[in-house]
Design a protein around this motif. Structure first.
Motif, PDB file in Angstrom:
ATOM      1  N   LEU A  11       0.825  -1.211   0.000  1.00 12.62           N
ATOM      2  CA  LEU A  11       0.000   0.000   0.000  1.00 12.62           C
ATOM      3  C   LEU A  11       0.860   1.263   0.000  1.00 12.62           C
ATOM      4  CD1 LEU A  11      -2.846  -1.084   2.447  1.00 12.62           C
ATOM      5  CD2 LEU A  11      -2.941  -0.939  -0.052  1.00 12.62           C
ATOM      6  N   ALA A  12       1.940   1.264   0.754  1.00 10.55           N
ATOM      7  CA  ALA A  12       2.852   2.413   0.755  1.00 10.55           C
ATOM      8  C   ALA A  12       3.493   2.577  -0.625  1.00 10.55           C
ATOM      9  CB  ALA A  12       3.913   2.251   1.833  1.00 10.55           C
ATOM     10  N   ALA A  13       3.847   1.466  -1.271  1.00  9.52           N
ATOM     11  CA  ALA A  13       4.434   1.527  -2.613  1.00  9.52           C
ATOM     12  C   ALA A  13       3.434   2.096  -3.609  1.00  9.52           C
ATOM     13  CB  ALA A  13       4.900   0.134  -3.047  1.00  9.52           C
ATOM     14  N   GLN A  14       2.172   1.691  -3.488  1.00  7.81           N
ATOM     15  CA  GLN A  14       1.146   2.238  -4.378  1.00  7.81           C
ATOM     16  C   GLN A  14       1.013   3.742  -4.181  1.00  7.81           C
ATOM     17  OE1 GLN A  14      -2.302  -0.126  -3.423  1.00  7.81           O
ATOM     18  NE2 GLN A  14      -1.946  -1.506  -5.136  1.00  7.81           N
ATOM     19  N   ARG A  15       0.876   4.168  -2.946  1.00  9.62           N
ATOM     20  CA  ARG A  15       0.717   5.600  -2.656  1.00  9.62           C
ATOM     21  C   ARG A  15       1.915   6.389  -3.156  1.00  9.62           C
ATOM     22  NH1 ARG A  15       1.642   6.271   2.974  1.00  9.62           N
ATOM     23  NH2 ARG A  15       3.755   6.263   2.183  1.00  9.62           N
ATOM     24  N   ASP A  16       3.110   5.956  -2.777  1.00 12.02           N
ATOM     25  CA  ASP A  16       4.312   6.673  -3.175  1.00 12.02           C
ATOM     26  C   ASP A  16       4.496   6.642  -4.689  1.00 12.02           C
ATOM     27  OD1 ASP A  16       4.613   7.007  -0.462  1.00 12.02           O
ATOM     28  OD2 ASP A  16       6.430   5.778  -0.297  1.00 12.02           O
ATOM     29  N   GLY A  17       4.147   5.518  -5.300  1.00 10.26           N
ATOM     30  CA  GLY A  17       4.255   5.397  -6.753  1.00 10.26           C
ATOM     31  C   GLY A  17       3.287   6.308  -7.485  1.00 10.26           C
ATOM     32  N   LEU A  18       2.057   6.384  -7.020  1.00  6.03           N
ATOM     33  CA  LEU A  18       1.081   7.275  -7.650  1.00  6.03           C
ATOM     34  C   LEU A  18       1.516   8.729  -7.534  1.00  6.03           C
ATOM     35  CD1 LEU A  18      -2.246   5.622  -6.439  1.00  6.03           C
ATOM     36  CD2 LEU A  18      -1.249   5.500  -8.739  1.00  6.03           C
ATOM     37  N   GLU A  19       2.013   9.102  -6.367  1.00  4.95           N
ATOM     38  CA  GLU A  19       2.458  10.486  -6.174  1.00  4.95           C
ATOM     39  C   GLU A  19       3.695  10.783  -7.026  1.00  4.95           C
ATOM     40  OE1 GLU A  19       2.637  11.086  -1.922  1.00  4.95           O
ATOM     41  OE2 GLU A  19       0.465  10.807  -1.749  1.00  4.95           O
ATOM     42  N   TRP A  20       4.599   9.830  -7.130  1.00  7.59           N
ATOM     43  CA  TRP A  20       5.773   9.966  -7.991  1.00  7.59           C
ATOM     44  C   TRP A  20       5.331  10.143  -9.440  1.00  7.59           C
ATOM     45  CZ3 TRP A  20       7.092   6.667 -11.978  1.00  7.59           C
ATOM     46  CH2 TRP A  20       8.361   6.848 -12.546  1.00  7.59           C
ATOM     47  N   GLY A  21       4.427   9.266  -9.908  1.00  3.80           N
ATOM     48  CA  GLY A  21       3.943   9.340 -11.286  1.00  3.80           C
ATOM     49  C   GLY A  21       3.259  10.657 -11.579  1.00  3.80           C
ATOM     50  N   HIS A  22       2.438  11.115 -10.649  1.00  2.75           N
ATOM     51  CA  HIS A  22       1.732  12.395 -10.807  1.00  2.75           C
ATOM     52  C   HIS A  22       2.750  13.531 -10.922  1.00  2.75           C
ATOM     53  CE1 HIS A  22      -1.379  15.389 -10.450  1.00  2.75           C
ATOM     54  NE2 HIS A  22      -0.875  15.851  -9.316  1.00  2.75           N
ATOM     55  N   ALA A  23       3.796  13.509 -10.132  1.00 10.34           N
ATOM     56  CA  ALA A  23       4.838  14.541 -10.211  1.00 10.34           C
ATOM     57  C   ALA A  23       5.602  14.443 -11.530  1.00 10.34           C
ATOM     58  CB  ALA A  23       5.794  14.418  -9.027  1.00 10.34           C
ATOM     59  N   MET A  24       5.861  13.226 -11.996  1.00 12.53           N
ATOM     60  CA  MET A  24       6.579  13.038 -13.264  1.00 12.53           C
ATOM     61  C   MET A  24       5.781  13.601 -14.438  1.00 12.53           C
ATOM     62  SD  MET A  24       9.516  11.521 -12.771  1.00 12.53           S
ATOM     63  CE  MET A  24       9.942  10.788 -14.317  1.00 12.53           C
ATOM     64  N   VAL A  25       4.481  13.423 -14.410  1.00 12.32           N
ATOM     65  CA  VAL A  25       3.612  13.900 -15.480  1.00 12.32           C
ATOM     66  C   VAL A  25       3.517  15.426 -15.451  1.00 12.32           C
ATOM     67  CG1 VAL A  25       1.201  13.940 -16.247  1.00 12.32           C
ATOM     68  CG2 VAL A  25       2.281  11.770 -15.663  1.00 12.32           C
ATOM     69  N   GLY A  26       3.497  15.994 -14.255  1.00 11.88           N
ATOM     70  CA  GLY A  26       3.428  17.445 -14.117  1.00 11.88           C
ATOM     71  C   GLY A  26       2.196  18.025 -14.791  1.00 11.88           C
ATOM     72  N   ASP A  27       2.401  19.031 -15.613  1.00 12.07           N
ATOM     73  CA  ASP A  27       1.296  19.711 -16.291  1.00 12.07           C
ATOM     74  C   ASP A  27       0.984  19.138 -17.661  1.00 12.07           C
ATOM     75  OD1 ASP A  27       0.979  21.444 -14.152  1.00 12.07           O
ATOM     76  OD2 ASP A  27       2.363  22.936 -14.972  1.00 12.07           O
ATOM     77  N   THR A  28       1.607  18.019 -18.022  1.00  8.99           N
ATOM     78  CA  THR A  28       1.341  17.409 -19.321  1.00  8.99           C
ATOM     79  C   THR A  28      -0.149  17.113 -19.447  1.00  8.99           C
ATOM     80  OG1 THR A  28       3.521  16.366 -19.270  1.00  8.99           O
ATOM     81  CG2 THR A  28       1.932  15.494 -20.855  1.00  8.99           C
ATOM     82  N   ALA A  29      -0.734  17.554 -20.536  1.00  8.61           N
ATOM     83  CA  ALA A  29      -2.165  17.328 -20.756  1.00  8.61           C
ATOM     84  C   ALA A  29      -2.435  15.849 -20.992  1.00  8.61           C
ATOM     85  CB  ALA A  29      -2.640  18.143 -21.953  1.00  8.61           C
ATOM     86  N   GLY A  30      -3.530  15.357 -20.424  1.00  4.47           N
ATOM     87  CA  GLY A  30      -3.934  13.981 -20.639  1.00  4.47           C
ATOM     88  C   GLY A  30      -4.668  13.416 -19.444  1.00  4.47           C
ATOM     89  N   ASP A  31      -5.186  12.224 -19.642  1.00  5.70           N
ATOM     90  CA  ASP A  31      -5.981  11.535 -18.633  1.00  5.70           C
ATOM     91  C   ASP A  31      -5.144  10.504 -17.902  1.00  5.70           C
ATOM     92  OD1 ASP A  31      -8.114  12.975 -19.702  1.00  5.70           O
ATOM     93  OD2 ASP A  31      -8.912  11.269 -20.827  1.00  5.70           O
ATOM     94  N   TYR A  32      -5.715   9.989 -16.806  1.00  9.49           N
ATOM     95  CA  TYR A  32      -5.129   8.905 -16.028  1.00  9.49           C
ATOM     96  C   TYR A  32      -6.045   7.683 -16.174  1.00  9.49           C
ATOM     97  CZ  TYR A  32      -2.189  12.298 -13.425  1.00  9.49           C
ATOM     98  OH  TYR A  32      -1.284  13.256 -13.049  1.00  9.49           O
ATOM     99  N   VAL A  33      -5.492   6.508 -15.928  1.00 11.49           N
ATOM    100  CA  VAL A  33      -6.305   5.293 -15.893  1.00 11.49           C
ATOM    101  C   VAL A  33      -5.853   4.429 -14.722  1.00 11.49           C
ATOM    102  CG1 VAL A  33      -4.871   3.969 -17.543  1.00 11.49           C
ATOM    103  CG2 VAL A  33      -7.267   3.346 -17.202  1.00 11.49           C
ATOM    104  N   ASP A  34      -6.828   3.901 -13.997  1.00 12.78           N
ATOM    105  CA  ASP A  34      -6.588   2.966 -12.899  1.00 12.78           C
ATOM    106  C   ASP A  34      -7.135   1.619 -13.352  1.00 12.78           C
ATOM    107  OD1 ASP A  34      -5.818   2.032 -10.399  1.00 12.78           O
ATOM    108  OD2 ASP A  34      -7.644   2.699  -9.404  1.00 12.78           O
TER     109      ASP A  34
END
Length: 158
Positions: A11-34
């Motif tokens: 669960l910690a890996a998921q949370r940290d990974g999602l936050e990392w991914g969100h930061a990597m994407v930054g302001d790039t336009a586009g959608d997310y998928v779960d």
């Protein structure tokens, strides 16, 4: 490691990974998928960290916590292969994807992730990021957040 410790680490890996991914994407336009709604925890976290993003959700059945039900227009209910084809055909530009499909059997889960990888790739925008509990194929694996052990979760750039 106890099953409880293993779950907490996941669960910690998921949370940290999602936050990392969100930061990597930054302001790039586009959608997310779960991919793999389950109880809705990762979807709920994505809504919290990315409130202005459209978040697609794929799962066989809707059985999440009532507070985590995605909008009907964003929920692709059915088998993964069909729903990924539908998502790819929607014209949506996916810049962040979280892969959490699974049967609970490691060999079967790894084979399914490999089989679905080309379909996931067809949905992704160039430069997008993938966060996955299973190894995917055909993507550039990168080091994710320092808080996540390399053998715990997989991180990729498209």
């Amino acid at each position: 490691m106890s099953r409880l410790d293993s779950m907490m680490r996941r669960l910690a890996a998921q949370r940290d990974g999602l936050e990392w991914g969100h930061a990597m994407v930054g302001d790039t336009a586009g959608d997310y998928v779960d991919m793999g709604l389950g109880n809705g925890r990762t979807y709920d976290h994505l809504r919290e960290i990315a409130p202005d993003r459209r978040i697609w959700v794929i799962d066989r059945i809707l059985q999440c916590h009532p507070s985590c039900v995605p909008p009907e227009k964003d929920f692709l209910q059915g088998e993964a292969e069909e729903m990924l084809i539908k998502l790819a055909g929607s014209g949506s530009k996916i810049v962040l994807a979280h892969y959490d499909f699974g049967f609970g059997e490691k060999e079967k889960d790894v084979a399914e992730a490999a089989r679905l990888s080309p379909l996931i790739g067809a949905c992704m925008a160039p430069g997008g990021v993938l966060i996955s509990g299973q190894p995917l194929v055909g993507f550039e694996q990168v080091r994710g957040p320092e808080t996540v052990a390399p053998d715990r979760y997989c991180f990729y750039k498209v």
